[in-house]
Design a protein around this motif. Structure first.
Motif, short mmCIF file in Angstrom:
data_model
loop_
_atom_site.label_atom_id
_atom_site.label_comp_id
_atom_site.label_asym_id
_atom_site.label_seq_id
_atom_site.Cartn_x
_atom_site.Cartn_y
_atom_site.Cartn_z
N ILE A 1 -7.62 5.32 0.10
CA ILE A 1 -7.60 6.17 -1.35
C ILE A 1 -8.53 6.94 -1.71
CG2 ILE A 1 -8.20 5.19 -3.82
CD1 ILE A 1 -6.84 2.46 -2.35
N ARG A 2 -9.78 6.65 -1.45
CA ARG A 2 -10.60 7.79 -1.41
C ARG A 2 -10.49 9.52 -1.17
NH1 ARG A 2 -13.85 4.18 2.50
NH2 ARG A 2 -13.28 5.44 3.67
N GLY B 1 1.06 -1.78 -0.22
CA GLY B 1 -0.02 0.16 0.33
C GLY B 1 1.11 1.15 0.07
N THR C 1 -1.20 11.54 3.74
CA THR C 1 -1.68 12.14 2.56
C THR C 1 -1.88 13.78 2.63
OG1 THR C 1 -2.27 9.38 2.04
CG2 THR C 1 -2.90 10.69 0.22
N SER D 1 1.10 6.26 -7.10
CA SER D 1 -0.21 7.05 -7.76
C SER D 1 -0.04 8.57 -7.55
CB SER D 1 -0.76 6.42 -6.75
OG SER D 1 -1.24 5.43 -7.29
N VAL E 1 0.62 3.93 -3.19
CA VAL E 1 0.49 5.45 -3.44
C VAL E 1 1.79 6.84 -2.96
CG1 VAL E 1 0.15 6.95 -0.94
CG2 VAL E 1 -1.04 4.53 -0.83
N GLU F 1 -5.01 9.04 6.93
CA GLU F 1 -5.07 9.87 5.76
C GLU F 1 -4.17 11.00 6.14
OE1 GLU F 1 -9.20 10.17 7.03
OE2 GLU F 1 -7.83 9.11 6.95
#
Length: 317
Positions: free
Chosen positions: A215-216, A129, A174, A136, A133, A171
């Motif tokens: 991801i969201r 993961g 991120t 991405s 991430v 999150e």
């Protein structure tokens, strides 16, 4: 205003928090060490206080909520953010502080992935993961941050006081990374050693549920920060779908002069209209984003003035 502030968000870290606080006080003897307890049901707060930390409490559950409280309440020239699980070496903070105070970095990323992370971390889905991430975000936002989800970072005063914390949970890292990229802030990477949690200490992360949240968050932030690309992509998909169903109808019409699938033709028309709406929505939102960037630069100037005022007050005292 502190010269250096070490910020440690904690939830049930009684097993490791004493060592974390002690290590940072030894490495950065002039720093103020803050431990923010997030409704722990063990002795985390008491142990941290006994180790010499300034202990405060955040009742809203979630790491993002804790960091929001920290950033609001603490003023410092340089901030170090670390986890209370003793997975990061305090010694690396010296280089991170130097990048902020001497090299004017706005955010310094403690890069685990370029050192021992994949060997030390026994949770293979976490490893996958983290790598996914990183690739991405660097691809979508054209950046070169080497560890997107690390909890070990350093910040300037300007970053902390202009960063709008929206995420509630894990999150948040991120969100920090994408905010720094979008606002063209000076981001530095410092390779740090990573060690897995000691025996008796358990991770609060859930690989699948927290991974889904991340991801969201990426999708949501891509929509927010790159609306033209996001909505143009949706428009392209809609145009392609309309074309796939329209081309056979058009070929049949050229051959026979008839349209046997008239309802499909109508749906294709509405799909094209939806695609056009999506495309022009992206253009409008992109224009609004440019205005938001201008407003942010003004906020940054006001923040710099406030920072200068606080540092001068420190010097007088």
């Amino acid at each position: 205003m502190d010269r250096i502030a070490v910020l440690i968000p904690c939830f049930n870290e009684e097993r490791t928090i004493r060592k974390v606080v002690t290590d940072f006080k030894k490495t950065l003897p002039d720093a103020a060490v803050y431990v923010y307890d997030n409704n722990s049901n063990d002795r985390t707060a008491a142990v941290a206080r006994d180790a010499g930390a300034i202990v405060r409490k955040e009742t809203l559950q979630g790491k993002g909520n804790v960091i929001r409280r920290m950033f609001r309440e603490v003023d410092a020239e340089c901030y170090i953010m670390a986890d209370g699980d003793d997975t990061y070496p305090a010694e690396a903070a010296i280089e991170m502080v130097k990048r902020v105070l001497e090299d004017q970095a706005d955010m310094v990323v403690g890069d685990r992935l370029s050192s021992t992370y994949f060997d030390e971390n026994k949770r293979h889905f976490h490893n996958f993961g983290n790598a996914l991430v990183r690739k991405s975000i660097n691809k979508l936002f054209k950046s070169n941050i080497r560890d997107i989800m690390t909890g070990y970072r350093a910040f300037s005063y300007q970053f902390v006081k202009t960063f709008p914390v929206l995420s509630k949970g894990f999150e948040i890292e991120t969100e920090m990374s994408i905010h720094a990229i979008d606002k063209n802030m000076n981001v530095a990477n410092v390779v740090v050693e990573y060690r897995d949690r000691p025996d008796g200490s358990s991770s609060k992360l859930n690989t699948f549920s927290d991974g889904a949240k991340v991801i969201r968050t990426i999708v949501s932030l891509f929509e927010t920060y790159k609306p033209r690309a996001f909505f143009s992509g949706i428009a392209l998909v809609l145009f392609l779908l309309a074309a796939v169903f329209f081309i056979p109808i058009f070929i049949n019409y050229r051959k026979t002069g008839l349209v046997p699938n008239f309802p499909t033709l109508i749906v294709c028309g509405f799909t094209v209209i939806a695609g056009l709406q999506s495309f022009f929505s992206g253009i409008i939102l992109h224009t609004l984003r440019k205005k938001d960037r201008q407003d942010f630069e003004k906020d940054l100037i006001r923040c710099q003035e406030r920072y200068t005022e606080l540092t001068k007050r420190n010097e007088r005292n």
